[in-house]
Write a protein that holds these residues in place. Structure first.
Motif, PDB file in Angstrom:
ATOM      1  N   VAL A 249       0.709  -1.353   0.075  1.00 16.43           N
ATOM      2  CA  VAL A 249      -0.059  -0.167   0.109  1.00 16.43           C
ATOM      3  C   VAL A 249       0.802   1.311  -0.062  1.00 16.43           C
ATOM      4  O   VAL A 249       0.694   2.069  -0.793  1.00 16.43           O
ATOM      5  N   VAL A 250       1.844   1.327   0.835  1.00 12.24           N
ATOM      6  CA  VAL A 250       2.414   2.760   1.093  1.00 12.24           C
ATOM      7  C   VAL A 250       3.209   3.137  -0.063  1.00 12.24           C
ATOM      8  O   VAL A 250       3.157   4.376  -0.414  1.00 12.24           O
ATOM      9  N   PRO A 251       4.131   2.195  -0.661  1.00  9.09           N
ATOM     10  CA  PRO A 251       4.890   2.806  -1.805  1.00  9.09           C
ATOM     11  C   PRO A 251       3.926   3.451  -2.875  1.00  9.09           C
ATOM     12  O   PRO A 251       4.242   4.065  -3.513  1.00  9.09           O
ATOM     13  N   LEU A 252       2.938   2.315  -3.291  1.00 11.98           N
ATOM     14  CA  LEU A 252       2.001   2.714  -4.294  1.00 11.98           C
ATOM     15  C   LEU A 252       1.309   3.961  -4.032  1.00 11.98           C
ATOM     16  O   LEU A 252       1.243   4.868  -4.992  1.00 11.98           O
ATOM     17  N   ALA A 253       0.948   4.219  -2.748  1.00 11.26           N
ATOM     18  CA  ALA A 253       0.342   5.513  -2.563  1.00 11.26           C
ATOM     19  C   ALA A 253       1.409   6.781  -2.724  1.00 11.26           C
ATOM     20  O   ALA A 253       0.940   7.785  -3.051  1.00 11.26           O
ATOM     21  N   THR A 254       2.649   6.375  -2.279  1.00 10.85           N
ATOM     22  CA  THR A 254       3.333   7.549  -2.463  1.00 10.85           C
ATOM     23  C   THR A 254       3.575   7.724  -3.789  1.00 10.85           C
ATOM     24  O   THR A 254       3.928   8.803  -4.279  1.00 10.85           O
ATOM     25  N   VAL A 255       3.712   6.940  -4.768  1.00 13.66           N
ATOM     26  CA  VAL A 255       4.208   7.032  -6.122  1.00 13.66           C
ATOM     27  C   VAL A 255       3.033   7.805  -6.823  1.00 13.66           C
ATOM     28  O   VAL A 255       3.038   8.639  -7.428  1.00 13.66           O
ATOM     29  N   SER A 256       1.640   7.453  -6.543  1.00 15.08           N
ATOM     30  CA  SER A 256       0.435   8.116  -6.875  1.00 15.08           C
ATOM     31  C   SER A 256       0.406   9.781  -6.647  1.00 15.08           C
ATOM     32  O   SER A 256       0.599  10.422  -7.370  1.00 15.08           O
ATOM     33  N   ALA A 257       1.063   9.736  -5.019  1.00 15.58           N
ATOM     34  CA  ALA A 257       1.004  11.204  -4.770  1.00 15.58           C
ATOM     35  C   ALA A 257       2.136  11.976  -5.584  1.00 15.58           C
ATOM     36  O   ALA A 257       2.003  13.183  -5.899  1.00 15.58           O
ATOM     37  N   VAL A 258       3.258  11.477  -5.708  1.00 14.40           N
ATOM     38  CA  VAL A 258       4.458  12.011  -6.377  1.00 14.40           C
ATOM     39  C   VAL A 258       3.876  12.461  -7.902  1.00 14.40           C
ATOM     40  O   VAL A 258       4.305  13.321  -8.586  1.00 14.40           O
ATOM     41  N   GLU A 259       3.350  11.518  -8.776  1.00 14.44           N
ATOM     42  CA  GLU A 259       2.958  11.360  -9.883  1.00 14.44           C
ATOM     43  C   GLU A 259       1.881  12.809 -10.052  1.00 14.44           C
ATOM     44  O   GLU A 259       1.965  13.589 -10.966  1.00 14.44           O
ATOM     45  N   HIS A 260       1.139  12.912  -8.842  1.00 16.31           N
ATOM     46  CA  HIS A 260       0.146  13.970  -8.956  1.00 16.31           C
ATOM     47  C   HIS A 260       0.775  15.252  -8.708  1.00 16.31           C
ATOM     48  O   HIS A 260       0.679  16.322  -9.407  1.00 16.31           O
ATOM     49  N   GLY A 261       1.834  15.306  -7.920  1.00 13.01           N
ATOM     50  CA  GLY A 261       2.723  16.405  -7.779  1.00 13.01           C
ATOM     51  C   GLY A 261       3.502  16.974  -9.121  1.00 13.01           C
ATOM     52  O   GLY A 261       3.748  18.008  -9.652  1.00 13.01           O
ATOM     53  N   PHE A 262       4.011  15.740  -9.675  1.00 15.20           N
ATOM     54  CA  PHE A 262       4.604  15.929 -11.124  1.00 15.20           C
ATOM     55  C   PHE A 262       3.582  16.778 -12.040  1.00 15.20           C
ATOM     56  O   PHE A 262       4.244  17.457 -12.782  1.00 15.20           O
ATOM     57  N   ASP A 263       2.611  16.127 -12.072  1.00 19.90           N
ATOM     58  CA  ASP A 263       1.456  16.734 -12.877  1.00 19.90           C
ATOM     59  C   ASP A 263       1.407  18.211 -12.895  1.00 19.90           C
ATOM     60  O   ASP A 263       1.068  19.016 -13.657  1.00 19.90           O
ATOM     61  N   GLN A 264       1.069  18.610 -11.646  1.00 20.06           N
ATOM     62  CA  GLN A 264       1.100  20.046 -11.009  1.00 20.06           C
ATOM     63  C   GLN A 264       2.206  20.776 -11.503  1.00 20.06           C
ATOM     64  O   GLN A 264       1.939  21.833 -12.022  1.00 20.06           O
ATOM     65  N   ALA A 265       3.492  20.534 -11.147  1.00 16.29           N
ATOM     66  CA  ALA A 265       4.702  21.076 -11.442  1.00 16.29           C
ATOM     67  C   ALA A 265       4.636  21.066 -13.120  1.00 16.29           C
ATOM     68  O   ALA A 265       5.106  22.271 -13.723  1.00 16.29           O
ATOM     69  N   LEU A 266       4.419  20.310 -13.746  1.00 13.77           N
ATOM     70  CA  LEU A 266       4.757  20.406 -15.353  1.00 13.77           C
ATOM     71  C   LEU A 266       3.544  21.341 -15.882  1.00 13.77           C
ATOM     72  O   LEU A 266       3.750  22.276 -16.908  1.00 13.77           O
ATOM     73  N   GLY A 267       2.303  21.287 -15.044  1.00 16.90           N
ATOM     74  CA  GLY A 267       1.437  22.482 -15.633  1.00 16.90           C
ATOM     75  C   GLY A 267       1.638  24.069 -15.369  1.00 16.90           C
ATOM     76  O   GLY A 267       1.716  24.569 -16.255  1.00 16.90           O
ATOM     77  N   ASN A 268       2.370  24.156 -14.112  1.00 13.79           N
ATOM     78  CA  ASN A 268       3.009  25.467 -13.870  1.00 13.79           C
ATOM     79  C   ASN A 268       4.133  25.579 -14.658  1.00 13.79           C
ATOM     80  O   ASN A 268       4.418  26.822 -15.095  1.00 13.79           O
ATOM     81  N   LEU A 269       4.943  24.626 -15.165  1.00 15.09           N
ATOM     82  CA  LEU A 269       6.104  25.027 -15.983  1.00 15.09           C
ATOM     83  C   LEU A 269       5.715  25.359 -17.566  1.00 15.09           C
ATOM     84  O   LEU A 269       6.160  26.139 -17.955  1.00 15.09           O
ATOM     85  N   THR A 270       4.542  24.700 -17.825  1.00 17.13           N
ATOM     86  CA  THR A 270       4.106  25.066 -19.047  1.00 17.13           C
ATOM     87  C   THR A 270       3.409  26.443 -19.175  1.00 17.13           C
ATOM     88  O   THR A 270       3.793  27.259 -20.027  1.00 17.13           O
ATOM     89  N   GLY A 271       2.956  26.783 -17.965  1.00 17.31           N
ATOM     90  CA  GLY A 271       2.216  28.116 -17.937  1.00 17.31           C
ATOM     91  C   GLY A 271       3.623  29.286 -18.006  1.00 17.31           C
ATOM     92  O   GLY A 271       3.330  30.197 -18.487  1.00 17.31           O
ATOM     93  N   ILE A 272       4.629  28.813 -17.279  1.00 15.66           N
ATOM     94  CA  ILE A 272       5.783  29.772 -17.323  1.00 15.66           C
ATOM     95  C   ILE A 272       6.261  29.847 -18.660  1.00 15.66           C
ATOM     96  O   ILE A 272       6.645  31.174 -19.186  1.00 15.66           O
ATOM     97  N   THR A 273       6.528  28.980 -19.541  1.00 18.53           N
ATOM     98  CA  THR A 273       7.028  29.011 -20.852  1.00 18.53           C
ATOM     99  C   THR A 273       6.083  29.984 -21.756  1.00 18.53           C
ATOM    100  O   THR A 273       6.276  30.456 -22.761  1.00 18.53           O
ATOM    101  N   LYS A 274       4.690  30.051 -21.384  1.00 22.47           N
ATOM    102  CA  LYS A 274       3.700  30.900 -22.152  1.00 22.47           C
ATOM    103  C   LYS A 274       3.705  32.443 -21.619  1.00 22.47           C
ATOM    104  O   LYS A 274       2.917  33.098 -22.412  1.00 22.47           O
ATOM    105  N   GLU A 275       4.333  32.651 -20.683  1.00 26.81           N
ATOM    106  CA  GLU A 275       4.312  34.109 -20.194  1.00 26.81           C
ATOM    107  C   GLU A 275       5.229  34.956 -21.189  1.00 26.81           C
ATOM    108  O   GLU A 275       6.388  34.889 -21.348  1.00 26.81           O
ATOM    109  N   SER A 276       4.437  35.703 -22.009  1.00 25.47           N
ATOM    110  CA  SER A 276       4.983  36.522 -22.992  1.00 25.47           C
ATOM    111  C   SER A 276       5.216  38.221 -22.775  1.00 25.47           C
ATOM    112  O   SER A 276       5.846  38.582 -23.343  1.00 25.47           O
ATOM    113  N   GLY A 277       4.381  38.670 -21.531  1.00 25.39           N
ATOM    114  CA  GLY A 277       4.558  39.756 -21.321  1.00 25.39           C
ATOM    115  C   GLY A 277       3.400  40.901 -22.224  1.00 25.39           C
ATOM    116  O   GLY A 277       3.571  41.923 -22.132  1.00 25.39           O
TER     117      GLY A 277
END
Length: 339
Positions: A249-277
């Motif tokens: 249970v524990v490692p699998l739940a950890t990976v699921s939480a980490v993947e969720h964090g990755f998705d959120q971080a990548l979404g914000n990184l994509t938003g950063i690259t689109k900031e044109s001013g």
């Protein structure tokens, strides 16, 4: 005439009765030795697969947080700082504020921020920044000449500012288009780092399957010891069963939480690259700063994956050792010493 119907005991059709019937033709010693072998093999497979998969997830989180994400953030900040430096310089010229003491500090600070940003990125990316560094130096020189040296020569001043604008925004070869290209490439690197590959997924499936076999065999071994040997519950096997449930249970739940964090971080990184001013460079820079802080928090939250990896490694060792001790001691005491 009264017909008597004999009641069939429910125990005759229970899971215990079924498993006892399946094992009744096998000798106890051979049963325990077979259980010991299956427990050892499945425990080694589970511990190895889970430890390697956890380590890979931890490594991805570390690389994304310390290298890939900061590189994307730094490139975006450098691009916006370079754009704003020209905006500030053009404002000075348009408002005839060049000779005002301290007025040039705004654009110079932005140039300095762009230069420092590239310096910090250099050790966080494998991309060649030599051309971009050269362009930034040439652009800064042209901007400086246009705002200081040719104050009394409007035509030369306009020429140098036009040169700086061209160096900054010229299609494909300008500083900003090159930084945009570097950002997109770095973002792809970040996405590749965050992705859970097929080999890693196979490791998780293998680990979970091995744990299922391990748990089933532990239950069967406990049953055999009580049914054939008249023993109380074996503490080693019970502890291994609890650890098996935790590892499932524990490692699998950890990976699921980490993947969720990755998705959120990548979404914000994509938003950063689109900031044109387009809606204002000051606002765009603040958005990049805010998103960068959110990314840092999201990836810092995945730091506990390292502790879970350590726990998985130790737990994996224990699920190998505990069943071997539990059945090995019983076989040694009841059968092997009698040879």
């Amino acid at each position: 005439m009264t017909t008597t119907v004999r009641a069939v005991p429910w125990r005759r059709y229970s899971l215990t009765a079924f498993w006892r019937g399946r094992l009744r033709h096998r000798r106890t010693r051979r049963l325990l030795e077979a259980h010991l072998l299956v427990l050892f093999v499945s425990a080694v497979l589970a511990a190895t697969a889970l430890s390697l998969s956890c380590r890979e997830t931890q490594r991805s989180a570390e690389v994304l947080g310390s290298r890939e994400a900061p590189a994307v953030q730094g490139l975006a900040a450098t691009r916006l700082a370079a754009l704003r430096s020209f905006q500030e310089a053009q404002y000075l010229v348009d408002r005839d504020l060049v000779n005002v003491a301290g007025a040039s500090e705004a654009y110079r600070s932005q140039l300095s921020a762009a230069d420092q940003g590239l310096s910090r990125i250099a050790d966080r990316t494998d991309q060649d920044l030599g051309t971009v560094n050269g362009l930034l130096d040439t652009y800064g020189n042209s901007l400086g000449l246009g705002t200081s040296q040719y104050l009394d020569q409007p035509l030369m001043q306009e020429q140098k500012l036009g040169e700086a604008r061209s160096l900054l925004t010229r299609d494909k070869v300008g500083l900003v288009p090159r930084l945009n290209g570097l950002e997109r490439t770095q973002l792809r690197h970040a996405e590749t780092t965050a992705a859970i590959g097929g080999r890693q997924r196979a490791g998780w499936w293998l680990g979970e399957l091995a744990l299922a076999v391990l748990a089933s065999t532990l239950l069967s071994a406990l049953f055999v010891l009580r049914d054939r040997c008249g023993r109380d519950w074996n503490p080693y096997l019970l502890a291994a069963l609890v650890l098996t449930a935790l590892l499932a249970v524990v490692p699998l739940a950890t990976v699921s939480a980490v993947e969720h964090g990755f998705d959120q971080a990548l979404g914000n990184l994509t938003g950063i690259t689109k900031e044109s001013g387009k809606d204002g460079l000051v606002r765009a820079q603040q958005n990049v700063t805010d998103r960068s802080e959110r990314i840092r928090q999201e990836l810092d939250g995945d730091a506990w994956a390292g502790r879970v990896y350590q726990g998985t490694f130790v737990g994996g060792l224990l699920v190998v050792v505990l069943p071997a001790l539990g059945l090995g001691l019983r076989l040694d005491g009841d059968y092997w010493r009698r040879r």
